[in-house]
Scaffold this active site. Sequence first.
Site, PDB file in Angstrom:
ATOM      1  N   PRO A 284       0.759  -1.147  -0.336  1.00 22.75           N
ATOM      2  CA  PRO A 284      -0.565   0.531   0.183  1.00 22.75           C
ATOM      3  C   PRO A 284       0.378   1.668   0.059  1.00 22.75           C
ATOM      4  CG  PRO A 284      -0.592  -1.485   2.085  1.00 22.75           C
ATOM      5  CD  PRO A 284       0.487  -2.207   1.426  1.00 22.75           C
ATOM      6  N   ASN A 285       0.198   2.612  -0.928  1.00 21.10           N
ATOM      7  CA  ASN A 285       0.663   3.571  -0.355  1.00 21.10           C
ATOM      8  C   ASN A 285       2.234   3.764  -1.345  1.00 21.10           C
ATOM      9  OD1 ASN A 285      -1.177   4.842   0.844  1.00 21.10           O
ATOM     10  ND2 ASN A 285      -0.702   3.848   2.424  1.00 21.10           N
TER      11      ASN A 285
ATOM     12  N   ARG B  62       4.136  10.795  -2.306  1.00 14.89           N
ATOM     13  CA  ARG B  62       4.027  10.253  -0.407  1.00 14.89           C
ATOM     14  C   ARG B  62       5.925  11.063   0.241  1.00 14.89           C
ATOM     15  NH1 ARG B  62       4.984   4.462   1.545  1.00 14.89           N
ATOM     16  NH2 ARG B  62       3.863   5.092   2.917  1.00 14.89           N
TER      17      ARG B  62
ATOM     18  N   TYR C 136      11.083   8.974   1.440  1.00 13.81           N
ATOM     19  CA  TYR C 136      11.219   7.955   0.129  1.00 13.81           C
ATOM     20  C   TYR C 136      12.326   8.588  -1.357  1.00 13.81           C
ATOM     21  CZ  TYR C 136       8.080   5.195   3.344  1.00 13.81           C
ATOM     22  OH  TYR C 136       7.538   4.639   4.490  1.00 13.81           O
TER      23      TYR C 136
ATOM     24  N   ASN D 124       7.775  -5.925  -0.741  1.00 10.04           N
ATOM     25  CA  ASN D 124       7.849  -4.315   0.041  1.00 10.04           C
ATOM     26  C   ASN D 124       6.535  -5.015   0.580  1.00 10.04           C
ATOM     27  OD1 ASN D 124       7.931  -2.203   1.620  1.00 10.04           O
ATOM     28  ND2 ASN D 124       8.814  -0.897  -0.306  1.00 10.04           N
TER      29      ASN D 124
ATOM     30  N   ALA E 122       3.142  -1.313   4.688  1.00 11.45           N
ATOM     31  CA  ALA E 122       2.855  -0.235   6.007  1.00 11.45           C
ATOM     32  C   ALA E 122       2.397  -1.821   6.714  1.00 11.45           C
ATOM     33  CB  ALA E 122       1.570   0.608   5.981  1.00 11.45           C
TER      34      ALA E 122
ATOM     35  N   GLU F 218      12.360  -9.505   1.410  1.00 10.06           N
ATOM     36  CA  GLU F 218      11.972  -8.293   1.977  1.00 10.06           C
ATOM     37  C   GLU F 218      12.729  -7.246   1.718  1.00 10.06           C
ATOM     38  OE1 GLU F 218      11.590  -8.502   6.213  1.00 10.06           O
ATOM     39  OE2 GLU F 218      10.508  -6.647   6.184  1.00 10.06           O
TER      40      GLU F 218
ATOM     41  N   HIS G 135      12.634  -2.278   2.042  1.00  8.70           N
ATOM     42  CA  HIS G 135      12.097  -1.225   1.756  1.00  8.70           C
ATOM     43  C   HIS G 135      13.221  -0.734   1.865  1.00  8.70           C
ATOM     44  CE1 HIS G 135       9.607  -3.953   5.222  1.00  8.70           C
ATOM     45  NE2 HIS G 135      10.629  -3.423   5.297  1.00  8.70           N
TER      46      HIS G 135
ATOM     47  N   ARG H 286      13.382   4.999  12.248  1.00 12.11           N
ATOM     48  CA  ARG H 286      12.695   4.933  11.983  1.00 12.11           C
ATOM     49  C   ARG H 286      11.498   5.451  13.484  1.00 12.11           C
ATOM     50  NH1 ARG H 286       9.209   5.178   6.284  1.00 12.11           N
ATOM     51  NH2 ARG H 286       8.013   6.237   7.335  1.00 12.11           N
TER      52      ARG H 286
HETATM   53  C1  DQA Z   1       8.505   1.349   3.309  1.00 14.27           C
HETATM   54  C2  DQA Z   1       8.522   1.276   5.064  1.00 14.27           C
HETATM   55  C3  DQA Z   1       7.059   1.041   5.899  1.00 14.27           C
HETATM   56  O1  DQA Z   1       7.545   1.099   6.790  1.00 14.27           O
HETATM   57  C4  DQA Z   1       5.712   1.885   5.410  1.00 14.27           C
HETATM   58  O2  DQA Z   1       4.749   1.639   6.027  1.00 14.27           O
HETATM   59  C5  DQA Z   1       6.285   2.138   3.887  1.00 14.27           C
HETATM   60  C6  DQA Z   1       6.993   1.597   2.956  1.00 14.27           C
HETATM   61  C7  DQA Z   1       9.928   0.983   3.065  1.00 14.27           C
HETATM   62  O3  DQA Z   1       9.192   0.788   1.395  1.00 14.27           O
HETATM   63  O4  DQA Z   1      10.711   2.323   3.113  1.00 14.27           O
HETATM   64  O5  DQA Z   1       5.045   1.824   3.784  1.00 14.27           O
HETATM   65  O6  DQA Z   1       8.353  -0.336   3.575  1.00 14.27           O
END
Ligand code: DQA
Length: 144
Positions: free
Chosen positions: A9-10, A17, A22, A73, A76, A97, A99, A106
Site C-alpha cells: 500500500p501507498n 508521499r 521516500y 515490499n 505498512a 524483503e 524497504h 524510524r
Molecule cells: C516502507 C516502510 C514502511 O514502514 C512504510 O509503511 C511504507 C514503506 C519502505 O519501503 O520504506 O509504506 O516499506
Amino acid sequence: MKFLIINGPNLNMLGIREPEIYGSETYDDLVRCITDAAVSRRLDFEIFQSNHEGVIVDKIQEAYGKFDGIIINPAAYTHTSVAILDALKAVSIPTVEVHISDVNEREEFRRISYVSLIAVKTIAGHGFAGYVLAMDELMEYLEK
Ligand code: DQA
C-alpha cells in the site's frame, strides 16, 4: 529464473508521499528501475502493486508453482500482516524483503516485521537500489 515483485500500500504514491523519506522519484520510475535490472539479468519477472492485504495474499497464493522467487515490499503491512506472512509460508517460495527507507531508524513500530520471519534476507534503507540488491541476493540464494 522467474521473480514476482510485490509492492504494498501507498507505494503507488511514490514521488508524492513524504518525499523527504521516500525521495522524489515516482512509482513508474521504480518500475523502470526494476525492469532495467531484471532485463539486464535476463530474468523473467512480473511487477505487482496493491493497496489491499487480501489481494496481496491472493497474488502470493497464485504464485505457487509459477515463480522461483519473490521480492516483496509489504509497506505498512510489514508491521501488521500475519496473513501475508502465512501466505509466504504456505507457498514456500524464497522471498527477499525490501524497504526503501531505513525502517530501523524510524518509529519504534516500524522495527517489527512479520515478513522478516520468513525472508531469506531483508534489505532496508537503500532506496530503489534495494530492489536490485534483492534480485542479486535471490539469484545467489537460488543458485546455491
Ligand atoms: C516502507 C516502510 C514502511 O514502514 C512504510 O509503511 C511504507 C514503506 C519502505 O519501503 O520504506 O509504506 O516499506
